[in-house]
Design an enzyme around this catalytic site. Structure first.
Site, PDB file in Angstrom:
ATOM      1  CE1 TYR A 137     -10.481  11.295   0.102  1.00  0.00           C
ATOM      2  CE2 TYR A 137     -10.782  12.422   1.636  1.00  0.00           C
ATOM      3  CZ  TYR A 137     -11.465  10.967   1.114  1.00  0.00           C
ATOM      4  OH  TYR A 137     -12.424  10.154   1.302  1.00  0.00           O
ATOM      5  CG  ASP A 182      -2.122   1.017   1.492  1.00  0.00           C
ATOM      6  OD1 ASP A 182      -2.270   1.279   0.019  1.00  0.00           O
ATOM      7  OD2 ASP A 182      -2.283   1.630   2.082  1.00  0.00           O
ATOM      8  NE  ARG A 183      -0.297   6.840  -2.619  1.00  0.00           N
ATOM      9  CZ  ARG A 183      -0.804   8.132  -2.980  1.00  0.00           C
ATOM     10  NH1 ARG A 183      -1.000   8.514  -3.870  1.00  0.00           N
ATOM     11  NH2 ARG A 183      -2.149   9.076  -2.153  1.00  0.00           N
ATOM     12  CG  ASP A 184      -1.669   7.520   0.968  1.00  0.00           C
ATOM     13  OD1 ASP A 184      -0.765   7.585   0.410  1.00  0.00           O
ATOM     14  OD2 ASP A 184      -2.992   7.313   0.441  1.00  0.00           O
ATOM     15  CB  SER A 240     -12.156   6.920  -2.801  1.00  0.00           C
ATOM     16  OG  SER A 240     -11.359   8.309  -1.122  1.00  0.00           O
TER      17      SER A 240
END
Length: 93
Positions: free
Chosen positions: A20, A9-11, A54
């Site tokens: 965001y 995963d990135r975040d 998202s």
């Protein structure tokens, strides 16, 4: 047997969590992330980044801005001698 990969995963895994994230100037690697990725490479693994974005689906930022963020992340990792085999994202809610 084919090549083995790790999907990360990135975040909150490679970069600091931002609500965001929409500005490439806010990309900040988590301490030790590059070193950990290098160890995966030494183990012979491929590395891909997968991330749910998202914010694109919500209209907070567009695919072009997301591409700039991933370009900055790639640049930062390459400065540390780390290369990703791919970056994949889901722009849906």
């Amino acid at each position: 047997m084919g090549r083995r990969f790790v999907a990360l995963d990135r975040d909150g895994t490679l970069i600091h969590e931002r609500n965001y994230l929409s500005d490439s100037s806010e990309v900040e690697l988590i301490p030790g992330a590059s070193q950990g990725l290098r160890l995966l490479r030494v183990a012979g693994l491929g590395i891909v980044l997968v991330t749910n974005q998202s914010g694109v689906g919500r209209g907070l930022f567009d695919e072009a801005r997301l591409a700039l963020i991933h370009e900055e992340l790639t640049r930062m990792l390459e400065q540390d001698g780390v290369y990703l085999d791919g970056i994949f994202h889901c722009p849906h809610l």
